[in-house]
Design a protein around this motif. Structure first.
Motif, PDB file in Angstrom:
ATOM      1  N   ILE A  55       4.296  -5.578   9.570  1.00 27.65           N
ATOM      2  CA  ILE A  55       3.754  -6.400   8.489  1.00 27.65           C
ATOM      3  C   ILE A  55       3.929  -5.729   7.122  1.00 27.65           C
ATOM      4  CG2 ILE A  55       1.341  -5.604   8.514  1.00 27.65           C
ATOM      5  CD1 ILE A  55       0.737  -8.781   8.578  1.00 27.65           C
ATOM      6  N   ASN A  56       3.956  -4.411   7.086  1.00 26.21           N
ATOM      7  CA  ASN A  56       4.173  -3.738   5.808  1.00 26.21           C
ATOM      8  C   ASN A  56       5.590  -3.943   5.296  1.00 26.21           C
ATOM      9  OD1 ASN A  56       1.607  -2.839   5.315  1.00 26.21           O
ATOM     10  ND2 ASN A  56       1.907  -0.904   6.404  1.00 26.21           N
ATOM     11  N   PHE A  57       6.516  -4.073   6.228  1.00 24.90           N
ATOM     12  CA  PHE A  57       7.895  -4.377   5.818  1.00 24.90           C
ATOM     13  C   PHE A  57       7.938  -5.768   5.178  1.00 24.90           C
ATOM     14  CE2 PHE A  57      12.216  -5.859   6.264  1.00 24.90           C
ATOM     15  CZ  PHE A  57      12.970  -4.742   5.926  1.00 24.90           C
ATOM     16  N   LEU A  58       7.259  -6.721   5.811  1.00 22.74           N
ATOM     17  CA  LEU A  58       7.191  -8.079   5.245  1.00 22.74           C
ATOM     18  C   LEU A  58       6.530  -8.052   3.865  1.00 22.74           C
ATOM     19  CD1 LEU A  58       7.353 -11.179   5.256  1.00 22.74           C
ATOM     20  CD2 LEU A  58       5.321 -11.208   6.721  1.00 22.74           C
ATOM     21  N   ASN A  59       5.419  -7.334   3.745  1.00 28.92           N
ATOM     22  CA  ASN A  59       4.746  -7.236   2.446  1.00 28.92           C
ATOM     23  C   ASN A  59       5.645  -6.601   1.393  1.00 28.92           C
ATOM     24  OD1 ASN A  59       2.243  -8.471   2.997  1.00 28.92           O
ATOM     25  ND2 ASN A  59       1.529  -6.627   4.057  1.00 28.92           N
ATOM     26  N   SER A  60       6.387  -5.577   1.791  1.00 25.57           N
ATOM     27  CA  SER A  60       7.314  -4.926   0.848  1.00 25.57           C
ATOM     28  C   SER A  60       8.404  -5.890   0.401  1.00 25.57           C
ATOM     29  CB  SER A  60       7.963  -3.699   1.491  1.00 25.57           C
ATOM     30  OG  SER A  60       6.989  -2.732   1.784  1.00 25.57           O
ATOM     31  N   CYS A  61       8.935  -6.671   1.342  1.00 28.04           N
ATOM     32  CA  CYS A  61       9.963  -7.666   1.005  1.00 28.04           C
ATOM     33  C   CYS A  61       9.412  -8.657  -0.027  1.00 28.04           C
ATOM     34  CB  CYS A  61      10.382  -8.477   2.235  1.00 28.04           C
ATOM     35  SG  CYS A  61      11.389  -7.605   3.415  1.00 28.04           S
ATOM     36  N   ARG A 107      -3.738  -7.160   3.334  1.00 26.49           N
ATOM     37  CA  ARG A 107      -3.046  -7.283   2.049  1.00 26.49           C
ATOM     38  C   ARG A 107      -3.729  -6.406   0.989  1.00 26.49           C
ATOM     39  NH1 ARG A 107       1.702  -9.902   0.649  1.00 26.49           N
ATOM     40  NH2 ARG A 107       0.666 -10.703  -1.200  1.00 26.49           N
ATOM     41  N   TYR A 108      -5.047  -6.360   1.040  1.00 26.12           N
ATOM     42  CA  TYR A 108      -5.804  -5.534   0.096  1.00 26.12           C
ATOM     43  C   TYR A 108      -5.450  -4.059   0.305  1.00 26.12           C
ATOM     44  CZ  TYR A 108      -9.786  -3.543  -2.404  1.00 26.12           C
ATOM     45  OH  TYR A 108     -10.571  -2.825  -3.275  1.00 26.12           O
ATOM     46  N   ASN A 109      -5.414  -3.636   1.562  1.00 27.92           N
ATOM     47  CA  ASN A 109      -5.055  -2.239   1.852  1.00 27.92           C
ATOM     48  C   ASN A 109      -3.638  -1.921   1.394  1.00 27.92           C
ATOM     49  OD1 ASN A 109      -7.555  -1.769   2.939  1.00 27.92           O
ATOM     50  ND2 ASN A 109      -6.903  -2.112   5.064  1.00 27.92           N
ATOM     51  N   PHE A 110      -2.744  -2.892   1.551  1.00 32.50           N
ATOM     52  CA  PHE A 110      -1.365  -2.694   1.106  1.00 32.50           C
ATOM     53  C   PHE A 110      -1.327  -2.544  -0.424  1.00 32.50           C
ATOM     54  CE2 PHE A 110       2.836  -4.259  -0.189  1.00 32.50           C
ATOM     55  CZ  PHE A 110       3.652  -3.439   0.577  1.00 32.50           C
ATOM     56  N   PHE A 111      -2.087  -3.383  -1.112  1.00 38.54           N
ATOM     57  CA  PHE A 111      -2.173  -3.301  -2.578  1.00 38.54           C
ATOM     58  C   PHE A 111      -2.715  -1.938  -3.007  1.00 38.54           C
ATOM     59  CE2 PHE A 111      -5.065  -3.770  -6.283  1.00 38.54           C
ATOM     60  CZ  PHE A 111      -4.118  -3.998  -7.261  1.00 38.54           C
ATOM     61  N   GLN A 112      -3.783  -1.482  -2.360  1.00 41.45           N
ATOM     62  CA  GLN A 112      -4.391  -0.192  -2.714  1.00 41.45           C
ATOM     63  C   GLN A 112      -3.436   0.972  -2.428  1.00 41.45           C
ATOM     64  OE1 GLN A 112      -6.823   0.285  -4.533  1.00 41.45           O
ATOM     65  NE2 GLN A 112      -8.167  -1.488  -4.388  1.00 41.45           N
ATOM     66  N   ALA A 113      -2.742   0.901  -1.303  1.00 42.16           N
ATOM     67  CA  ALA A 113      -1.820   1.982  -0.938  1.00 42.16           C
ATOM     68  C   ALA A 113      -0.645   2.053  -1.922  1.00 42.16           C
ATOM     69  CB  ALA A 113      -1.305   1.781   0.490  1.00 42.16           C
ATOM     70  N   LEU A 114      -0.109   0.896  -2.277  1.00 38.76           N
ATOM     71  CA  LEU A 114       1.008   0.866  -3.222  1.00 38.76           C
ATOM     72  C   LEU A 114       0.534   1.294  -4.621  1.00 38.76           C
ATOM     73  CD1 LEU A 114       4.000   0.304  -3.577  1.00 38.76           C
ATOM     74  CD2 LEU A 114       3.492  -2.143  -3.719  1.00 38.76           C
ATOM     75  N   SER A 115      -0.650   0.855  -5.016  1.00 36.65           N
ATOM     76  CA  SER A 115      -1.234   1.277  -6.297  1.00 36.65           C
ATOM     77  C   SER A 115      -1.353   2.796  -6.356  1.00 36.65           C
ATOM     78  CB  SER A 115      -2.644   0.702  -6.477  1.00 36.65           C
ATOM     79  OG  SER A 115      -2.595  -0.665  -6.710  1.00 36.65           O
ATOM     80  N   ALA A 116      -1.846   3.377  -5.259  1.00 38.90           N
ATOM     81  CA  ALA A 116      -2.051   4.830  -5.223  1.00 38.90           C
ATOM     82  C   ALA A 116      -0.716   5.562  -5.372  1.00 38.90           C
ATOM     83  CB  ALA A 116      -2.739   5.223  -3.921  1.00 38.90           C
ATOM     84  N   LYS A 117       0.316   5.038  -4.716  1.00 39.77           N
ATOM     85  CA  LYS A 117       1.640   5.665  -4.830  1.00 39.77           C
ATOM     86  C   LYS A 117       2.173   5.571  -6.261  1.00 39.77           C
ATOM     87  CE  LYS A 117       3.269   5.194  -0.112  1.00 39.77           C
ATOM     88  NZ  LYS A 117       3.869   4.236   0.809  1.00 39.77           N
ATOM     89  N   LEU A 118       2.013   4.407  -6.875  1.00 35.05           N
ATOM     90  CA  LEU A 118       2.512   4.224  -8.246  1.00 35.05           C
ATOM     91  C   LEU A 118       1.707   5.074  -9.228  1.00 35.05           C
ATOM     92  CD1 LEU A 118       3.258   0.377  -8.355  1.00 35.05           C
ATOM     93  CD2 LEU A 118       4.835   2.250  -7.912  1.00 35.05           C
ATOM     94  N   ALA A 119       0.411   5.224  -8.988  1.00 33.45           N
ATOM     95  CA  ALA A 119      -0.441   6.033  -9.863  1.00 33.45           C
ATOM     96  C   ALA A 119      -0.038   7.500  -9.768  1.00 33.45           C
ATOM     97  CB  ALA A 119      -1.906   5.857  -9.477  1.00 33.45           C
ATOM     98  N   ASN A 120       0.261   7.933  -8.567  1.00 30.02           N
ATOM     99  CA  ASN A 120       0.686   9.307  -8.335  1.00 30.02           C
ATOM    100  C   ASN A 120       1.988   9.620  -9.032  1.00 30.02           C
ATOM    101  OD1 ASN A 120      -0.789  11.163  -7.091  1.00 30.02           O
ATOM    102  ND2 ASN A 120      -0.065  10.727  -5.011  1.00 30.02           N
TER     103      ASN A 120
END
Ligand SMILES: Nc1nc2c(ncn2[C@@H]2O[C@H](COP(=O)(O)OP(=O)(O)O)[C@@H](O)[C@H]2O)c(=O)[nH]1
Ligand SMILES: [Mg+2]
Ligand SMILES: [Zn+2]
Length: 243
Positions: free
Chosen positions: A43-49, A226-239
């Motif tokens: 599902i993370n691959f789908l979210n990334s797409c 979806r919320y967890n995916f948003f938070q995880a991607l946010s954390a990566k971009l913030a880093n």
């Protein structure tokens, strides 16, 4: 198996290779994200797409393949409920081994990029579509027009003079890390109602109080995955922005 990472900017899709990039496709009108219950659904691959599609402003269609397998029933329920009913993405179901004709109206007069993990059935889908294309036009080309060179294995299939499909096998990840943290909310359709509704104008939606996104999540208005995916991607971009 080659690992390919795709990056999109201004409707040019690049393939990243040891920090070098190569354009593999341009003027993409549509993305077909092919998923299947087998070999496995990620599902993370789908979210990334989908983030890739939203950030590149290319409309995306989710194609659930292998409808003939019993394992697909659960996937269909999950995807239709979340991605179609809640997020309003187009979802089509096929069994590529059997019939892909319900894809044709979506493909017509467009250049479509196929995305999907290895084994989901992209080649099978193209093989099913191309015989029809052959009888209509007699054209299959591995075209320079797609920007494909010897070092990329993306292939452009011309179905007729105005319809083409680009297959990009071996896709493993997306370069989402060039995205701006502050733009991320725009790429999640379910977050649109909460944009600019947080107490703090520069809210990062992580630890702040009176954050509209966190409050909506607490009220179960946002899907947890979806919320967890948003938070995880946010954390990566913030880093990333710290360097
Ligand atoms: N049961 C079933 N198997 C399929 C279907 N479409 C493709 N496959 C099988 O899935 C495997 C991977 O297909 P392929 O087209 O090579 O996937 P690709 O890596 O995405 O290009 C092959 O063994 C196909 O026969 C389908 O609709 N149903
Ligand atoms: Mg293939
Ligand atoms: Zn917030």
């Amino acid at each position: 198996m080659q690992i390919i990472k795709l990056v999109a900017r201004k409707n040019l899709v690049y393939r990243m290779d040891h920090n070098r990039s190569k354009i593999i496709a341009s003027n993409i009108d549509s993305l077909f994200i092919v998923i299947a219950a087998k070999p496995n659904f990620n599902i993370n691959f789908l979210n990334s797409c989908l983030i890739f599609a939203e950030s590149a402003e290319i409309p995306a269609v989710i194609i659930i393949n292998k409808l003939d397998l019993v394992e697909t029933q659960e996937l269909v329920k999950q995807v239709e409920n979340l991605y179609s009913q809640q997020l309003h993405y187009s979802v089509l179901k096929i069994s590529a081994l059997d019939d892909c004709s319900n894809l044709i109206s979506q493909l017509q007069n467009k250049r479509t990029l196929l995305l999907g993990q290895s084994g989901v059935g992209k080649s099978t889908l193209i093989n099913k579509l191309i015989p029809n294309a052959m009888t209509r036009t007699g054209i299959i080309s591995k075209s320079e027009a797609s920007g494909c060179h010897t070092t990329t294995n993306a292939t452009l299939y011309q179905l007729d003079s105005t319809t083409s499909i680009i297959d990009c096998p071996g896709l493993q990840e997306f370069g989402l890390y060039h995205l701006q943290l502050e733009n991320l909310v725009y790429y999640f359709p379910e977050l649109q109602p909460y944009i600019n509704k947080c107490k703090y104008r520069n809210c990062k939606h992580t630890h702040e109080t009176q954050c509209a996104i966190k409050d909506a999540f607490a009220d179960s208005a946002i899907d947890v995955m979806r919320y967890n995916f948003f938070q995880a991607l946010s954390a990566k971009l913030a880093n990333k922005s710290k360097y």
